[in-house]
Design an enzyme around this catalytic site. Structure first.
Site, PDB file in Angstrom:
ATOM      1  N   HIS A  53      68.055   9.690   4.180  1.00 55.77           N
ATOM      2  CA  HIS A  53      67.736   8.286   4.446  1.00 55.77           C
ATOM      3  C   HIS A  53      66.398   8.092   5.162  1.00 55.77           C
ATOM      4  O   HIS A  53      66.122   7.009   5.658  1.00 55.77           O
ATOM      5  CB  HIS A  53      68.827   7.647   5.324  1.00 55.77           C
ATOM      6  N   GLU A  74      71.688   1.528  -7.993  1.00 54.14           N
ATOM      7  CA  GLU A  74      70.242   1.306  -7.955  1.00 54.14           C
ATOM      8  C   GLU A  74      69.605   1.260  -9.335  1.00 54.14           C
ATOM      9  O   GLU A  74      68.638   0.533  -9.552  1.00 54.14           O
ATOM     10  CB  GLU A  74      69.572   2.379  -7.098  1.00 54.14           C
TER      11      GLU A  74
END
Length: 822
Positions: free
Chosen positions: A598, A531
Site C-alpha cells: 500500500h 479496479e
C-alpha cells in the site's frame, strides 16, 4: 455504504436456499416458411447476403495469407488475420435489429461483426444520414475512393464504402477507417455504431459496460453489445465487467429516469475454442456458458443459449432481449452457439481438433442451410443466391484492387512526415463540457457546506509575520482538488466520478467530502472493489463522449488494472486515427505507513507508457491548477496524489490559492526555491524533503540550492532545468519511486544529453530503496530524506567541508547493490 440501506441481521441470518431461474437452451424452432409473415422477402434475402458478404471477405483474407493472391490478384499481407469463417449467422443475427444508436464492441476476431453491424446501419439509415456520414468521415477521404464511376443507389455505394474502408484498415492503409493504425484486430467505425474491437482477449468485457453506463447516465438512445468469445469468460475484465454491470444500486439507489439496469447484452460468440483450448470439457467448467448468468444476479442476467447457426434464432433472441433492456431490466447474457472452421489464425493447423469434428460442423454450414431454407420456402431461387455470391465476389475484387494500390490507398508516409503518429498520440483538446445541456446537481454550489467551510480558510499557509496558521485553518491540498473537481461537476453534465468508497465516505482521503450532498447518485457513486472495471468502464464511458474521474485508492492497486491502464486507456485515441477522444482523469493516491502493498510510488510505470499524461502535484496551488487542466482536456491523465501531504497548506504562492478558476499547463516545472550552486529536481512529495536539504546545505555548508518541482512528468519541458543548470552546473534528482528503473533515471539521461556542457558532475538520482516498502516505523530507512540527499551530494557531486556521511553512496556500494538486485 449508504445509510439508507439497513442490513437487518434478523433477515440475513434466516435459513433458506437460493433459487436459480431456468436458463433456456436452443428453444427457437421456427423455419423460414413459418417466419415469412414477420419478414419481407428483401429482409430474408438480405440476411443471406450479409452472411455471404462476411464469408467471402474472410475467405479473401484467408487465401491471401495462404496463397498470396485472391481471384488472380496478388498481394502479400504480413499482418494478422483472425478469422470467423463459420460464425456468420451469429454476427448477422446479432446486428439485425441494431441501428447507429446501438453500439457494439468486439474482439480480435471481429471482421464479421463490423460488416454485419455496418450493413444493418446502412439498411436503416435514410439517404441523407448515410450521405452525411460518408462525406464527413475524414473529410470524405474514404468515400472519394469508391464513389468514382459508381453506378447504383446510395446504399450500394455505402456497401462499397463499408467493405473498402474495412479492408483498407486491415491492410494498414491511411484511407482505412482508422487511418491504418488499428489494423485487422482493432478495426472499427463509430459512425455506424461499431466501437473498438479488442486484441486483448476479454478486453471489451468492461469497456462495453462503460459505454452502457454512458448511455444510462446521459439518457442516450440505444443499447450496447459486448461481443466476447467463450474463452474470455475466464478473463478478469469480463468478470469485473459483469460485477459492475449488475450492481444493485442501479435498481435500488439511482432515481428517476436513471433508475433501472444497464442497457447491455454480453454476447458470447461461443465457437467453443480459445485458440487451441476447448472451453467446454477442458479449460472451463460451466458446460453451457449461459450458466454464468445464474451466479451474477437474481435475474440470472436473463441468460439464454441460442443456436447461433440459425440467424433467425439469434434475431428472435435479440428482439426479446432488447425489449427487456427497453424496460430497464438489463443486463443480459446471451450464449450464442457457433463454430469457426478456420484455425485461430492462418498459421494454425487446428491440430487440437479432429478433421471429423470440423467436417461435421461444415456439413451443417449456416449459409448453406439458410440458403436451402430460403429456396424451400419459396423466398429465393438458387440462381438468385448464386447471383448474390457472384456480385459479392466482384465487390471483393474491386475493393481489394483499390486497397492494395499504393497510389490510391497509400500508407502513412513516415518518411515525408516522420512525426505523424506522434502528432496523433494526444488530442490536446480544451473543452469546458463534453455536452451542452444543464447539469444534474442537488443544490447550487454556494449552498454546499464544504464550499462554505473552504471559504473561511486561509489560502496561504502563513500570516503576515510568517507564522503558519493551524492545520484546521489552512486551505489544504485536498481542498484544491475538491474545488477543481466540484467546479467541473457544475460545468460538465457528462462528468461522473466513481471508485471504492467515493460517495458516502467522501473518498478515503476526504477529497470528495461535500460532493455526496451536491450530486445525485448517477454522477458520484461507489463501485465494486474491482479496479479493472473501474478503469475499463471509464474508458468505455469516455469513448462514447463523456468525461470521467475513476479513482484508484492506492497506487499499488494499479497492478489490478494493468491491462486497462497500460494496454487500453493510452492507445485508443491514436489507434482510432483520433476519431475517439479519451477525457479520463485517473486519480491515484500514493500511500505510506501501510507497508509493502500500500505504499509504492509507481509513477515511473505509467510514465513509460506512450499515450498517457502524468502529473504529480505537491502543493494546493499546483493541485488545483493541474486538476483544472486535466479536466479541461480530452486526453487520458494519471493524476498522482500523495497521502503524505493531503493536509498541507500553500507555502509558495504568496497571494494564496485563487478562489477563481485557473489552469497550470502540463509539462512546466516550477522553481520552489532559487539557488546558484546546485539544482534539486523533485517529483511529488519529496519536494518538501528537498527543501529541508536545501536549508541545511545553506546553513551548514554555505551551498545555495535551487529546488525545482517537476509537477508533471509527461509531458515535461526541460528548459527550466537546463536554465537552472547554467547557473548551478550540478543536479540531484529525487522522488519516492524506487531508484532502479525510475523516471528519474530517464530525466537524468535527458539532462546529460541536453546540458552536458553545463554539468560539472554527473546527475545523481536519490530514490527509494529497491526493497519492499517496510512498516511505517522503518520508513526512514526506505524513502529519500534530507540526509540521503546531502550524503549523495557529498559523495557523488561535490565534497562538503566537515560533512560526516551516514549513508553509503559510494561506487563500490552501488556495484554491490546492483549485483544483488537490491
Amino acid at each position: 455504504m449508504p445509510k439508507s440501506q439497513f442490513i437487518d441481521p434478523k433477515e440475513v441470518r434466516k435459513a433458506g436456499k437460493v433459487q436459480f431461474k431456468d436458463i433456456p437452451v436452443n428453444q427457437y424452432k421456427k423455419t423460414v416458411k413459418e417466419e415469412k409473415s414477420n419478414f419481407s422477402k428483401e429482409e430474408l434475402i438480405g440476411i443471406y447476403h450479409d452472411m455471404a458478404l462476411i464469408r467471402e471477405f474472410e475467405t479473401m483474407i484467408n487465401v491471401i495469407k495462404i496463397r498470396g493472391e485472391y481471384e488472380g490478384i496478388e498481394y502479400n499481407h504480413p499482418g494478422p488475420a483472425h478469422l470467423s469463417i463459420g460464425q456468420e449467422s451469429a454476427a448477422v443475427g446479432m446486428a439485425y435489429h441494431l441501428d447507429v444508436d446501438d453500439f457494439i464492441f468486439g474482439s480480435h476476431r471481429s471482421h464479421g461483426e463490423i460488416l454485419a453491424k455496418g450493413m444493418s446501419a446502412i439498411n436503416k439509415l435514410d439517404d441523407a444520414g448515410l450521405k452525411d456520414i460518408m462525406e464527413n468521415f475524414f473529410e470524405g477521404s474514404t468515400l472519394n475512393i469508391v464513389k468514382g464511376g459508381h453506378i447504383g443507389d446510395l446504399k450500394s455505394l455505402a456497401r462499397k464504402f463499408l467493405v473498402y474502408g474495412t479492408l483498407a484498415e486491415v491492410f494498414a492503409r491511411e484511407t482505412g477507417f482508422n487511418k491504418g493504425l488499428g489494423g485487422s484486430m482493432h478495426a472499427f467505425f463509430t459512425p455506424f455504431g461499431v466501437y473498438p474491437n479488442n486484441a486483448i482477449v476479454g478486453g471489451s468485457g468492461d469497456i462495453a459496460v462503460g459505454a452502457a453506463l454512458y448511455k444510462k447516465v446521459n439518457q442516450k438512445k440505444g443499447i450496447v453489445v459486448a461481443n466476447i468469445g467463450d474463452a474470455s469468460m475466464a478473463c478478469g475484465p469480463v468478470w469485473e465487467g459483469l460485477s459492475f454491470a449488475t450492481m444493485d444500486q442501479f435498481e435500488q439507489l439511482w432515481e428517476g429516469a436513471h433508475k433501472g439496469g444497464l442497457p447491455i447484452i454480453f454476447n458470447i460468440m461461443n465457437n467453443q475454442y480459445g485458440m487451441g483450448g476447448q472451453t467446454c470439457g477442458e479449460t472451463m467448467g460451466y458446460d453451457v456458458a449461459a450458466r454464468i448468468g445464474a451466479g451474477v444476479n437474481r435475474d440470472s442476467m436473463h441468460a439464454e443459449r441460442v443456436d447461433g447457426y440459425n440467424p433467425l434464432a439469434v434475431i428472435d433472441a435479440y428482439k426479446r432481449k432488447m425489449d427487456l433492456l427497453k424496460e430497464k431490466k438489463g443486463p443480459v447474457l446471451l450464449d450464442v452457439l457457433t463454430y469457426r472452421y478456420s484455425g485461430h489464425s492462418p498459421s494454425d493447423a487446428s491440430s487440437y481438433r479432429s478433421k471429423e469434428e470440423v467436417e461435421a460442423w461444415e456439413a451443417q454450414d449456416c449459409i448453406i442451410a439458410y440458403g436451402k431454407e430460403l429456396i424451400s420456402a419459396g423466398v429465393a431461387s438458387q440462381d438468385e443466391l448464386d447471383a448474390i455470391k457472384s456480385d459479392i465476389t466482384e465487390l471483393m475484387k474491386y475493393s481489394m484492387t483499390l486497397a492494395i494500390d499504393e497510389k490510391v490507398s497509400p500508407r502513412m508516409d513516415l518518411v515525408k512526415n516522420p512525426e505523424i503518429i506522434g502528432d496523433m498520440m494526444f488530442s490536446e483538446g480544451s473543452v469546458d463540457k463534453m455536452e451542452d445541456r444543464p447539469v444534474d446537481v442537488n443544490h447550487p454550489m454556494e449552498e454546499n457546506l464544504r464550499v462554505k467551510q473552504i471559504a473561511k480558510k486561509e489560502r496561504f499557509a502563513f500570516d503576515k509575520d510568517g507564522k503558519p496558521f493551524s492545520k484546521l485553518k489552512q486551505y489544504q491540498l485536498r481542498d484544491g482538488l475538491f474545488e477543481a473537481i466540484a467546479d467541473r461537476f457544475y460545468k460538465d453534465p457528462t462528468l461522473v466520478a466513481y471508485g471504492e468508497e467515493n460517495r458516502d465516505w467522501g473518498g478515503a482521503f476526504a477529497v470528495y467530502r461535500g460532493l455526496t450532498e451536491a450530486l445525485p447518485y448517477h454522477r458520484l457513486f461507489n463501485s465494486p472493489i474491482a479496479e479493472a472495471s473501474i478503469i475499463g468502464t471509464a474508458i468505455g464511458y469516455a469513448m462514447c463522449g463523456g468525461r470521467v474521474i475513476p479513482e484508484i485508492m492506492y497506487c499499488d492497486f494499479l497492478g489490478r488494472c494493468g491491462d486497462e491502464v497500460f494496454n487500453q486507456l493510452p492507445k485508443w485515441q491514436a489507434m482510432s486515427g483520433n476519431v475517439i477522444k479519451m477525457p479520463v482523469v485517473i486519480r491515484v493516491s500514493v500511500g505510506s505507513k501501510y507497508g509493502a502493498q500500500h505504499s509504492q510510488d509507481w509513477s515511473s510505470l505509467v510514465a513509460h507508457i506512450p499515450g498517457l499524461k502524468v502529473c504529480f502535484p505537491a502543493t494546493p496551488y499546483d493541485a488545483k491548477g493541474l486538476m483544472n487542466t486535466a479536466l479541461q482536456g480530452t486526453d487520458p491523465v494519471v493524476f498522482f496524489e500523495s497521502q503524505r501531504i493531503y493536509d498541507i497548506g500553500e507555502q509558495f504562492h504568496t497571494e494564496g490559492v485563487p478562489a477563481e478558476y485557473y489552469e497550470i499547463p502540463f509539462g512546466e516545472a516550477d522553481i520552489k526555491k532559487e539557488g546558484t550552486d546546485i539544482t534539486i529536481l523533485s517529483i511529488g512529495a519529496t519536494v518538501y524533503r528537498a527543501l529541508e536539504a536545501a536549508e541545511e546545505l545553506e546553513e551548514k555548508y554555505g551551498m545555495s540550492a535551487e529546488v525545482i518541482d517537476a509537477r508533471s512528468i509527461v509531458p515535461f519541458n526541460y528548459e527550466t532545468v537546463v536554465a537552472s543548470l547554467k547557473k548551478t552546473g550540478r543536479i540531484l534528482l529525487t522522488s519516492d519511486a524506487s531508484e532502479r528503473g525510475s523516471f528519474l533515471k530517464d530525466m537524468a539521461q535527458r539532462i546529460t544529453e541536453l546540458a552536458f556542457d553545463e554539468l560539472d558532475a554527473p546527475p545523481v538520482v536519490v530514490g527509494s530503496r529497491n526493497w519492499i516498502t517496510p512498516a511505517y516505523e522503518l520508513e526512514e530507512y526506505f524513502f529519500p530524506c534530507k540526509e540521503w540527499m546531502i550524503d549523495a551530494i557529498h559523495e557523488k557531486i561535490v565534497p562538503l567541508k566537515d560533512h560526516v556521511v551516514k549513508n553509503n553512496f559510494t561506487n563500490a556500494e552501488i556495484i554491490r547493490r546492483s549485483k544483488l538486485g537490491i
